[in-house]
Design an enzyme around this catalytic site. Structure first.
Site: not given
Length: 342
Positions: A10, A311
Site C-alpha cells: 500500500e 495494510h
C-alpha cells in the site's frame, strides 16, 4: 543494513513506522527508499517526521534524510531504547496516534518506565483516533503483556490540531502470543459523541441517533454526549463493541455540511458491517496486532480478521524483512498466524 522499499504494497506510512520500531528494538540499521510512494503527496509528512525524530531520541540514532517530503531515510540506532520522559510535537494536525504507535513497543522493551507527551491531531481522518487506541488497541495488547495507558488532555481535529495526549509505558515487557479465533457473543456497545467549541445539541443529536439505531437492532448501547477541551471546533462519534473475547472500534468525524445524525449513522453502519462478519479483529486491529505478535517470546499467535487489507499484507512483508517472525495469512479463512523466530 536492511534496505526497505517504501513503495511496497500500500506504499504508506505503515512501512516507515514498522521499520523504525523494529530497527530500534533489534538495533538494525535501515535505509528506506521511495517513502510513501503510494500517496498523493509522497515523502515524510509532519507526523512521520516527528515519529522519526522521536524514535531517534529514544535509541540515540544517527539519521539522514529527516526532513519534510523526504523520500529517503537512513536510521542507525546508537543504543537500545531508553526509558524516560519525552515530549514530541507534530506541529500540525498530523496524527499523534501514529507517533504513539512508532515509539510504543520500543519503550515497552526498554528497561524502566516512560512518560511521553504527544501534541498534534488526536482525532483526524485516515489514522486511528486516540479513543480507538485507548479503548481497543491498548486493552487488546495488554492481554499480550504490553502495559501502557493513554490520557487525552485536549482534543485536536483537522486542520488546527492542538491536541495533547499523555502516554505511560511500563518497560521490560515480556510479550506473549495471542489466540483470538472466536469473538464470542456481543456484550455491549458503548460510545462517546464528542465536540469542542460547538453547541451541546450536536453531541446530543449524535448520541441520540446512534442509540436509536442500535436499539432498533436489539443491541444494548450507551452513547455519552460530551463537550470537551480543544483549540478549535470539531465533532466525532466513537463506538466500542465489547464481545466475550475481543474489542472492536468504529468512528466517524464531523465535517461542515454533514448533519450530526449522519455522522452517527456512518459509525453505526461501520459497526453493523463488522458485527455480521463474525471475526474478532476489526480491519484496523488486524495489522496493528502483527508487530506485538512478531515480538512475542517464541509463542505463536493466531487471530481471525474481518478483512485481509493491503495494510495487513504490507505490514507482514515489512516484519519479515527483519527476520523476527514468519507470518502466514490464510485468505480463505481470514486467519493470521505469526511465529516469532526466537
Amino acid at each position: 543494513m536492511i534496505v526497505i522499499d517504501g513503495s511496497y504494497g500500500e506504499g504508506g506510512g505503515q512501512v516507515l513506522r514498522t521499520s523504525l520500531s523494529l530497527a530500534a528494538i533489534t538495533g538494525t540499521p535501515i535505509r528506506i527508499i521511495a517513502i510513501r510512494a503510494g500517496r498523493s503527496k509522497p515523502g515524510l509528512a509532519a507526523q512521520h517526521l516527528t515519529g522519526v525524530r522521536a524514535l531517534a531520541s529514544v535509541c540515540q540514532a544517527s539519521v539522514w534524510g529527516d526532513k519534510l517530503e523526504s523520500t529517503f531515510l537512513e536510521f542507525i540506532p546508537g543504543a537500545p531504547p531508553q526509558a524516560g520522559q519525552y515530549t514530541f510535537e507534530v506541529g500540525t494536525a498530523g496524527a499523534v496516534s501514529l507517533v504513539l504507535q512508532t515509539v510504543l513497543l520500543p519503550l515497552a522493551k526498554a528497561s524502566g518506565d516512560s512518560v511521553v507527551t504527544l501534541r498534534g491531531g488526536t482525532h483526524v481522518a485516515f489514522s486511528p483516533p486516540v479513543t480507538y487506541i485507548e479503548q481497543v488497541f491498548l486493552p487488546t495488547i495488554a492481554r499480550m503483556g504490553v502495559r501502557a495507558q493513554v490520557r487525552l488532555r485536549a482534543w485536536g481535529w483537522y486542520p488546527k490540531g492542538g491536541g495533547e495526549v499523555e502516554l505511560r509505558v511500563t518497560g521490560s515487557s515480556t510479550i506473549s502470543g495471542l489466540n483470538l479465533l472466536e469473538r464470542g457473543a456481543l456484550q455491549k456497545v458503548r460510545g462517546l459523541a464528542a465536540v469542542t467549541e460547538l453547541p451541546s445539541h450536536i453531541p446530543n443529536r449524535m448520541a441520540h441517533r446512534a442509540e436509536n439505531l442500535l436499539r432498533e437492532a436489539n443491541i444494548r448501547a450507551t452513547v455519552q454526549p460530551v463537550r470537551e477541551r480543544g483549540v478549535a471546533p470539531g465533532a466525532g462519534i466513537f463506538l466500542t463493541a465489547s464481545y466475550e473475547n475481543s474489542l472492536a472500534g468504529f468512528s466517524s468525524l464531523g465535517r461542515l455540511g454533514v448533519p450530526a445524525e449522519k455522522v452517527a449513522e456512518m459509525a453505526v453502519e461501520e459497526f453493523f458491517e463488522f458485527h455480521k462478519n463474525g471475526a474478532p479483529a476489526d480491519v484496523h486491529l488486524a495489522d496493528q496486532l502483527l508487530l506485538p505478535a512478531a515480538l512475542a517470546s517464541s509463542e505463536r499467535s493466531q487471530y481471525r480478521v474481518a478483512e485481509i487489507s493491503t495494510h495487513l499484507t504490507t505490514n507482514a512483508w515489512v516484519i519479515e524483512q527483519f527476520g523476527v517472525a514468519g507470518i502466514a495469512i490464510d485468505e480463505a479463512e481470514k486467519v493470521v498466524a505469526v511465529a516469532p523466530a526466537g
